[in-house]
Design a protein around this motif. Sequence first.
Motif, PDB file in Angstrom:
ATOM      1  N   LYS A   1       1.336   9.501  -5.484  1.00 57.94           N
ATOM      2  CA  LYS A   1       0.404   9.302  -4.282  1.00 57.94           C
ATOM      3  C   LYS A   1      -1.061   9.394  -4.357  1.00 57.94           C
ATOM      4  O   LYS A   1      -1.585   8.559  -3.910  1.00 57.94           O
ATOM      5  CB  LYS A   1       0.449  10.916  -3.408  1.00 57.94           C
ATOM      6  N   VAL A   2      -1.528  10.266  -5.434  1.00 56.17           N
ATOM      7  CA  VAL A   2      -3.119  10.088  -5.502  1.00 56.17           C
ATOM      8  C   VAL A   2      -3.536   8.883  -6.168  1.00 56.17           C
ATOM      9  O   VAL A   2      -4.282   7.978  -5.744  1.00 56.17           O
ATOM     10  CB  VAL A   2      -3.587  11.241  -6.238  1.00 56.17           C
ATOM     11  N   PHE A   3      -3.062   8.563  -7.409  1.00 53.68           N
ATOM     12  CA  PHE A   3      -3.229   7.470  -8.147  1.00 53.68           C
ATOM     13  C   PHE A   3      -3.023   6.203  -7.544  1.00 53.68           C
ATOM     14  O   PHE A   3      -3.617   4.956  -7.344  1.00 53.68           O
ATOM     15  CB  PHE A   3      -2.557   7.311  -9.348  1.00 53.68           C
ATOM     16  N   GLY A   4      -1.762   6.114  -6.741  1.00 55.97           N
ATOM     17  CA  GLY A   4      -1.207   5.043  -5.809  1.00 55.97           C
ATOM     18  C   GLY A   4      -2.151   4.733  -4.696  1.00 55.97           C
ATOM     19  O   GLY A   4      -2.378   3.501  -4.319  1.00 55.97           O
ATOM     20  N   ARG A   5      -2.702   5.494  -4.120  1.00 53.44           N
ATOM     21  CA  ARG A   5      -3.805   5.441  -2.754  1.00 53.44           C
ATOM     22  C   ARG A   5      -4.965   4.597  -3.548  1.00 53.44           C
ATOM     23  O   ARG A   5      -5.489   3.862  -2.865  1.00 53.44           O
ATOM     24  CB  ARG A   5      -3.934   6.896  -2.224  1.00 53.44           C
ATOM     25  N   LEU A   6      -5.404   5.174  -4.584  1.00 52.42           N
ATOM     26  CA  LEU A   6      -6.594   4.622  -5.179  1.00 52.42           C
ATOM     27  C   LEU A   6      -6.423   3.358  -5.711  1.00 52.42           C
ATOM     28  O   LEU A   6      -7.146   2.585  -5.228  1.00 52.42           O
ATOM     29  CB  LEU A   6      -6.921   5.331  -6.533  1.00 52.42           C
TER      30      LEU A   6
ATOM     31  N   THR B   1       1.046  -1.047   0.051  1.00 52.65           N
ATOM     32  CA  THR B   1      -0.038  -0.173  -0.220  1.00 52.65           C
ATOM     33  C   THR B   1       0.933   1.327  -0.099  1.00 52.65           C
ATOM     34  O   THR B   1       0.231   2.332  -0.396  1.00 52.65           O
ATOM     35  CB  THR B   1      -0.860   0.026   1.296  1.00 52.65           C
ATOM     36  N   GLU B   2       2.127   1.169   0.566  1.00 59.71           N
ATOM     37  CA  GLU B   2       3.120   2.228   0.410  1.00 59.71           C
ATOM     38  C   GLU B   2       3.996   2.375  -0.827  1.00 59.71           C
ATOM     39  O   GLU B   2       3.952   3.566  -1.266  1.00 59.71           O
ATOM     40  CB  GLU B   2       3.927   2.172   1.719  1.00 59.71           C
TER      41      GLU B   2
ATOM     42  N   LEU C   1      -2.888   2.700   5.052  1.00 61.06           N
ATOM     43  CA  LEU C   1      -3.209   3.540   3.881  1.00 61.06           C
ATOM     44  C   LEU C   1      -4.126   5.029   4.430  1.00 61.06           C
ATOM     45  O   LEU C   1      -3.825   6.061   4.003  1.00 61.06           O
ATOM     46  CB  LEU C   1      -4.261   2.989   3.030  1.00 61.06           C
ATOM     47  N   PHE C   2      -4.641   4.801   5.736  1.00 59.85           N
ATOM     48  CA  PHE C   2      -5.265   6.120   6.344  1.00 59.85           C
ATOM     49  C   PHE C   2      -4.594   6.323   7.720  1.00 59.85           C
ATOM     50  O   PHE C   2      -5.109   7.066   8.368  1.00 59.85           O
ATOM     51  CB  PHE C   2      -6.713   5.571   6.719  1.00 59.85           C
TER      52      PHE C   2
ATOM     53  N   PHE D   1      -6.195   1.006  -2.668  1.00 59.66           N
ATOM     54  CA  PHE D   1      -7.692   1.037  -2.088  1.00 59.66           C
ATOM     55  C   PHE D   1      -8.366  -0.241  -2.722  1.00 59.66           C
ATOM     56  O   PHE D   1      -9.110  -0.945  -2.095  1.00 59.66           O
ATOM     57  CB  PHE D   1      -8.452   2.378  -1.983  1.00 59.66           C
ATOM     58  N   PHE D   2      -8.403  -0.260  -4.320  1.00 58.09           N
ATOM     59  CA  PHE D   2      -8.733  -1.310  -5.091  1.00 58.09           C
ATOM     60  C   PHE D   2      -8.252  -2.637  -4.354  1.00 58.09           C
ATOM     61  O   PHE D   2      -9.026  -3.634  -4.455  1.00 58.09           O
ATOM     62  CB  PHE D   2      -8.612  -1.129  -6.471  1.00 58.09           C
ATOM     63  N   PHE D   3      -7.150  -2.647  -4.159  1.00 55.95           N
ATOM     64  CA  PHE D   3      -6.650  -4.039  -3.728  1.00 55.95           C
ATOM     65  C   PHE D   3      -7.020  -4.535  -2.383  1.00 55.95           C
ATOM     66  O   PHE D   3      -7.541  -5.610  -2.163  1.00 55.95           O
ATOM     67  CB  PHE D   3      -4.924  -3.884  -3.701  1.00 55.95           C
TER      68      PHE D   3
END
Length: 364
Positions: free
Chosen positions: A76-81, A67-68, A297-298, A84-86
């Motif tokens: 950061k933006v696309f990676g966090r999304l 996740t990191e 992630l959060f 989250f999908f995973f």
Amino acid sequence: MEKAKISAYQLFVLMVLFEHGTTLLIPLAVEAKQDAWLAILLGTIGGFVLFLIYYGLYQYYPDILPTEYVQKLTGKVFGRLLAFFFLIYFMYIAARDLRDFGEMLVTVAYPDTPLFIVNALLILVIIYTVRKGIEVLVRTGELFFIFVYLLAITGFILIFASGLFDFTNLKPVLEEGISSVVKITFTQTLYFPFGEVVVFAMILPYVNQSKKMKVTGLFAMGLSGINMAIITALNISVLGVDLVSRSQFPLLSTIQTIRVAEFLERLDVYFMLASIICGFFKISVYCYAAVIGIADLFNVKESSQLVYPIGIVILFFSITISSNFSEHIQEGSHIVPFFVHLPLQVVIPLLLLVIAFFKNRKNR
């Protein structure tokens, strides 16, 4: 990350129990008919390649969770999304597996019990274990690993003593050619169960013997693949192709045929114990990966606080995922492999590995 470490042997045990999870319930590669065992072995080889992709990503970022490092690779933006999908994927597959075992228990043992009650009792035990952390989970796995193998060995001996084998059911080999077996491999067995080890990308950073990790993972997948091929060949040799393809739980049907000395029969408990134990660990691994991933992630300091809400979400998914078991199986065999497994097990990890390769080469 949780401050915990597990050994290479504990990783091996957890992977073997995980791989056997729902494969003991659902007939694998039945479209390949008597060559189903061969499709499983080919799927194992494909699973080796997928594991090496996940291991390659781990080598670039050994101290952080996926996740990191997904954020480091894709922004950061696309990676966090993407991360989250995973995590949603992990919870979704956990819910599917929970539904599988709930349906099995309702069908075989508790026909008058609502599916929700059975699933709720299963998820409560899983929540309790996951809340204790990865070390407790793998130590529990070490205890049950030996027990499951003892069940498997004694079950095989009893089937052999019953004289149920009919190896003519496995002939002719490759009746429709190798192409049909390869097709089944790339549409089914590659993703389920071998591609599902993508969840272990969340577990690898906890292993304290990184030099043994690659061999351990490959050996665990190889042993699991051989075991599944043997179980499938056993089911076909005892029941025949037609009965295996029509049976909801082929291994259970095989065990129910055991009759030794006119008194030893109806050994459903062998199937029930082995399948529930392996299913427990499979769902627990998915649940644990979702918990630590969401915490990372959060930025949740106490990941144990997330176990109960995530467990409730998995329980809710398991009930609402489909209206009946036939629809559930249809969705799992025709929709999930191409629209869920393929992108998240194969395409995205491979692209991430390519990006990591060029990014780290540029940095060096």
